[in-house]
Design an enzyme around this catalytic site. Structure first.
Site, PDB file in Angstrom:
ATOM      1  N   GLU A 112       0.843  -1.201   0.000  1.00 24.92           N
ATOM      2  CA  GLU A 112       0.000   0.000   0.000  1.00 24.92           C
ATOM      3  C   GLU A 112       0.876   1.248   0.000  1.00 24.92           C
ATOM      4  O   GLU A 112       1.827   1.349   0.781  1.00 24.92           O
ATOM      5  CB  GLU A 112      -0.876  -0.024   1.254  1.00 24.92           C
ATOM      6  CG  GLU A 112      -1.669   1.241   1.510  1.00 24.92           C
ATOM      7  CD  GLU A 112      -2.280   1.264   2.898  1.00 24.92           C
ATOM      8  OE1 GLU A 112      -3.207   2.057   3.113  1.00 24.92           O
ATOM      9  OE2 GLU A 112      -1.829   0.480   3.766  1.00 24.92           O
ATOM     10  N   LYS A 114      -9.290   2.010  -2.779  1.00 24.78           N
ATOM     11  CA  LYS A 114      -9.739   1.645  -1.436  1.00 24.78           C
ATOM     12  C   LYS A 114     -11.073   2.320  -1.151  1.00 24.78           C
ATOM     13  O   LYS A 114     -11.226   3.528  -1.339  1.00 24.78           O
ATOM     14  CB  LYS A 114      -8.701   2.067  -0.398  1.00 24.78           C
ATOM     15  CG  LYS A 114      -9.002   1.569   1.009  1.00 24.78           C
ATOM     16  CD  LYS A 114      -7.871   1.924   1.961  1.00 24.78           C
ATOM     17  CE  LYS A 114      -8.125   1.349   3.339  1.00 24.78           C
ATOM     18  NZ  LYS A 114      -7.060   1.725   4.300  1.00 24.78           N
ATOM     19  N   CYS A 131      -5.037  -2.567   3.031  1.00 26.71           N
ATOM     20  CA  CYS A 131      -4.890  -2.387   4.474  1.00 26.71           C
ATOM     21  C   CYS A 131      -6.003  -3.094   5.225  1.00 26.71           C
ATOM     22  O   CYS A 131      -6.225  -4.282   5.052  1.00 26.71           O
ATOM     23  CB  CYS A 131      -4.819  -0.901   4.808  1.00 26.71           C
ATOM     24  SG  CYS A 131      -4.205  -0.565   6.480  1.00 26.71           S
TER      25      CYS A 131
END
Length: 529
Positions: free
Chosen positions: A277, A338, A388
């Protein structure tokens, strides 16, 4: 039994609350990296014993008991947040501890309301201890843990079921999901409490029998395979740059970081190559002009498929925490954004700007595109990223797979998590997050690849087992072979609705049992009069 019941009944609220805090804190050892999962059953059973022994306690007393247990677990279990707030956020230790206490207090409200509602139902429905322990408390525990993972964007860390990725209960994960497993844990704890508190040998034996039956059922379901191999295995290389969070966004280290990841990607070809990430620590618009195009050319010339973590600048102050995919064959660039953003790290909740201003966290505001996004073709496999702590939300991953299964391309066969946990140093956050990824593999029957900045970079197979892993806080690349899987587990098909349905039936059964008990009592009263 008489000595135990006497001690429980005579314990004062302050003593019981202190014991509850210690019981909750001990529950942390059920999770990774300690893996003492049997402790969880007895920790929760002890809480239930105290609760059942004090039917005379009022609402405030019961609320404090449930709050104390959860606070001990949450404060100890997520204490690694202090590292991010102090070491990298610039917050003073006293303020960081207060902030941790406030977060733990919020999360503890759900366990407190679990016991509070259980008390109300026990009195209103006139429930026996057996029904309370075996139906009401397990159902409410599962439902309130689900609420903790949903309300205010959710924070489902330390959900009880995560402790059981390698226990006999793991076989239940593809059916019930992690919240359903939490309900099963509470059911076993209730059966233990019933066996210890009852003076009737019949109930003691019954409780032990229920525990054995659940463990055997979990072991039996573990033998089933809900998914099957799709196509041929692919080769993977997962990068772990080990960039210290204090240096990551420092302008003096940006060039060396870009050079590091460029070299790790192009060092050797593989079917799938992934970096963590925001591995590229600046916005896509700030990268050197040929950086991404050079990686794209490498993908096409080497036959590799790349997954690159970077913050994408879409203009007009719109930014996304993204994964860009460069295919060996496709002309278009794949993109995953995301969607489940982290409060304070990726967006600022309303009314909390003052808190963020006390910290020094860059890139605090991102856009969310929504849950449903496409996957990417890699040879015989289709790969779906998550970024994440998005892999904490199993129902969202199941929702994505369910929707993809209705498309001509089909559902993803491999899951890919890219993360940066460098904020939390070498703390228990890293093995805890790995354990969460293992649960997603169990629920979906699919392997999970993890490419992280400092750990845990790992390959997890479709049975939730860690096949290989890089040491934490080391620079390296993890190489291996991964077999993608196809098919839909019950959890993919129904998500958390199965857990909700079972919990609802348990509460309905408790209500009917209480009504029957009340009717029988009224009938006996009329006969005696």
């Amino acid at each position: 039994m008489l000595v135990l019941n006497s001690w429980l009944q005579n314990s004062s609220l302050p003593r019981a609350s202190l014991v509850a805090v210690l019981l909750g804190a001990s529950n942390v050892f059920s999770f990774a990296p300690f893996f003492v999962w049997p402790l969880q059953f007895f920790s929760l059973a002890a809480l239930f014993l105290i609760f059942v022994a004090h039917s005379e306690w009022n609402k405030k007393q019961v609320f404090l008991l449930g709050f104390s247990y959860a606070f001990g677990m949450m404060f100890g279990g997520v204490s690694w947040l202090v590292i991010a707030m102090t070491r990298y956020g610039g917050m003073a230790w006293p303020l960081a501890l207060i902030a941790l206490g406030l977060l733990a207090s919020y999360m503890s409200l759900f366990s407190a309301f679990t016991l509070l509602l259980a008390r109300s139902l026990r009195q209103r429905w006139r429930l026996s201890n057996a029904v309370l322990l075996l139906a009401v408390l397990p159902a409410l525990w599962a439902l309130f843990e689900y609420l903790r993972g949903y309300l205010m964007t959710g924070f489902p860390w330390l959900t009880l079921g995560y402790a059981h990725v390698a226990s006999p209960l793991a076989g239940l994960a593809p059916v019930l999901g992690v919240y359903g497993l939490s309900g099963v844990v509470a059911f076993i704890a209730g059966a233990i409490a019933l066996s210890l508190s009852s003076e009737q040998r019949q109930q003691q034996v019954f409780g032990i029998g229920l525990i054995a039956a659940v463990l055997v059922a979990g072991f039996g379901l573990r033998q089933l395979t809900w998914t099957e191999a799709q196509g041929q295995p692919i080769s993977v290389r997962l990068a772990q740059g080990n960039i210290d969070q204090g240096n990551k966004f420092n302008s003096e280290f940006i060039d060396s970081t870009l050079s590091l990841y460029h070299g790790m990607v192009t060092q050797q070809a593989a079917d799938l190559i992934a970096v963590p990430e925001t591995a590229l620590p600046i916005l896509s618009s700030q990268l050197p002009q040929d950086y991404l195009s050079d990686l794209r050319r490498y993908a096409q010339s080497s036959g590799s498929n790349l997954f690159i973590g970077v913050a994408v600048d879409d203009g007009d102050n719109r930014y996304s925490n993204s994964v860009l995919g460069y295919s060996a064959k496709a002309a278009n660039v794949y993109r995953y954004d995301k969607h489940h953003l982290v409060p304070f790290g990726e967006f600022v909740p309303y009314g909390f700007r003052w808190f963020v201003n006390m910290m020094k966290i860059p890139l605090g505001e991102f856009a969310s595109p929504g849950v449903l996004q496409p996957n990417m073709q890699v040879k015989d496999q289709r790969v779906m990223p998550n970024i994440c702590y998005e892999d904490l939300f199993g129902d969202e991953i199941a929702q994505q797979l369910r929707a993809q299964a209705r498309t001509p391309q089909g559902a993803a066969s491999i899951l890919l998590n890219v993360s940066n946990l460098a904020w939390y140093g070498d703390s228990i956050a890293i093995p805890q997050h790995l354990q969460i990824s293992q649960m997603r593999s169990l629920e979906t029957g699919r392997p999970m690849l993890r490419s992280t900045n400092t750990g845990a970079t790992a390959i997890i197979n479709s049975r939730g087992e860690v096949v290989s892993q890089l040491p934490t806080l080391t620079l390296g690349t993890l190489a291996g072979q991964v077999q993608g899987m196809q098919g839909l587990t019950p959890y993919i098909r129904f998500g958390d609705s199965t857990m909700a349905g079972v919990s609802g039936l348990a509460l309905l059964g408790a209500y009917l049992s209480g009504r029957r008990r009340r009717n029988l009592k009224n009938k006996n009263s009329k006969i005696n009069s």
